[in-house]
Design a protein around this motif. Structure first.
Motif: not given
Length: 447
Positions: A320, A351, A355, A348
């Motif tokens: 990341e 992330r 986000d 996932n």
């Protein structure tokens, strides 16, 4: 070796004590009679009277003591035999015998109520067993069928009288008494159906062990789930395809009208380029959606291998680049699992956490990953963020549901599918310590 001397019966003891109590007075009366100045006739008459009274009073005391005891014994025998209608007469407070009878009568009332409760509970259980659409069979320790309900009769294709008393081998049901439970059976029975879920338990009847076998037909439940899955799939596909086809159709209609115009507008080429660009983007979006669905539907089974938790977490955190992901080191652990699938799962989750932080107004929160052993044989990995948290948790794991403008809606659904394929679970919750969200991934160490 001489036998142990048994005490005399209770009635003889009572009689002996009564005569012993009256013996001194009787002997004294007889001495006075025979030493006194009485005629022979009077002496014999008084002697007969004293002796008769002595013997009669003793027998009367014995009768008065033994009769209530016999009555109590008869009452208790009736209760033992299940006759709770009998009652003792003369039951009253303030009297020793009356209080005994009161207690015996109260015992009869209690046993009668308990028996009625047992009968009613048994009748209810029998009715429930007859009405449920699940086959119930009971086998004794020798494997002989002792009980079967109506659904079991239909399942085996025979009446109760034909089934009860036969062995599991003769009925072809030996496999029901063996193997692990619960498990799914694909074998056939007399009634068409299946697959079946087999459950087995033990109970005691008459002091002897029995096995209770329960067979549930999963066909209707699976068909209902399949129908609901198809309905959800059709709704999702219809929604996404319509979202793409509607603008494509509208733009194609507008371009056709433009090409049929005579003369054409001066900027028709610009409109055509713009419209074709929209058609291309919507086609690409639809292709990405179908590719995402295919990846969700074709998840292969995991290929087990050794996964070092610390290295796994650090590799994913380093991928990341938008925000530094902290690693709070936990115990050194090695899991058994598919390293590629577990990395995709953790990617996932990380992330989504980044986000969430970037979507906050100040975008200043942190993201970190930690792990610990919460129970023997299981490790839990946490991905936490200081974003705005969750407001709607009902659609988190619904495929293709997303709140992100460019999201596909399969990340969390795919992550949970990977976790469950490894024998674990995935749960999301708001952090109780403060703002933000926590993803809790639980995996068995022997996965």
């Amino acid at each position: 070796m001489s036998e142990e001397r048994r005490p005399p019966p209770h009635d003889l003891q009572v009689l002996g004590l009564a005569w012993l109590a009256g013996l001194p007075g009787s002997v004294a009366a007889l001495v006075l009679v025979w030493l006194g100045d009485f005629s022979s006739k009077v002496q014999w008459t008084l002697t007969s009277l004293v002796v008769g009274t002595f013997l009669g009073v003793g027998l009367l005391v014995r009768e008065r003591v033994m009769r209530p005891l016999h009555a109590v014994a008869n009452l208790l025998a009736a209760l033992r035999e299940g006759d709770y209608s009998v009652r003792g007469r003369g039951a009253r407070a303030g009297d020793a015998l009356g209080e005994v009878l009161l207690e015996v009568n109260a015992l009869g009332d209690t046993l009668r109520e308990q028996r009625l409760g047992v009968l009613e509970a048994g009748a209810l259980l029998e009715q429930v067993m007859e009405e449920i659409d699940v086959g119930v069979l009971a086998f004794d320790v020798a494997g002989t069928l002792r009980l079967v309900n109506r659904a079991g009769e239909r399942l085996l294709g025979a009446s109760r009288s034909q089934l009860v008393g036969k062995g599991a081998g003769a009925l072809g049901l030996t496999d029901l008494l063996e193997g692990d439970v619960p498990r799914r059976l694909t074998r056939s029975f007399a009634e068409e159906g299946g697959p079946y879920e087999l459950r087995r338990g033990s109970f005691r009847q008459g002091g002897l062990p029995h096995q209770l076998v329960v067979l549930a037909d999963l066909r209707l439940a699976l068909r209902e789930q399949e129908r609901e899955a198809w309905q959800r799939l059709v709704r999702v596909l219809s929604h996404e395809i319509n979202n793409s086809l509607a603008p494509i159709g509208s733009i194609a209609e507008a371009l056709r009208d433009t090409l049929l115009m005579a003369p054409r507008p001066s900027d028709w080429e610009e409109d055509a380029k713009s419209g074709l660009g929209i058609v291309a983007r919507r086609s690409q979006s639809l292709a990405r959606f179908m590719s995402a669905y295919a990846s969700l539907a074709r998840l292969p089974p995991p290929t087990p291998g050794a996964v070092e938790v610390d290295a796994w977490v650090r590799r994913v955190a380093a991928l990341e680049k938008r925000r530094k992901v902290g690693v709070r080191v936990g115990p050194g652990l090695v899991l058994r699992g598919d390293v590629d699938q577990l990395e995709q799962l953790l990617i996932n989750l990380v992330r989504n956490a980044v986000d969430a932080v970037l979507s906050a107004p100040e975008a200043a929160g942190d993201v970190w990953v930690s792990w610990a052993v919460l129970s023997p044989g299981a490790v839990e990995v946490w991905v936490e963020d200081e974003g705005p948290g969750m407001t709607d948790t009902g659609n988190l794991f619904v495929p293709f549901f997303t709140t992100k403008p460019q999201g596909s809606g399969i990340g969390l659904a795919l992550s949970r599918q990977i976790a469950e394929a490894h024998g674990g679970s995935l749960r999301l919750e708001n952090r109780p310590e403060g703002k933000g969200c926590r993803a809790r991934l639980k995996l068995p160490q022997g996965a």
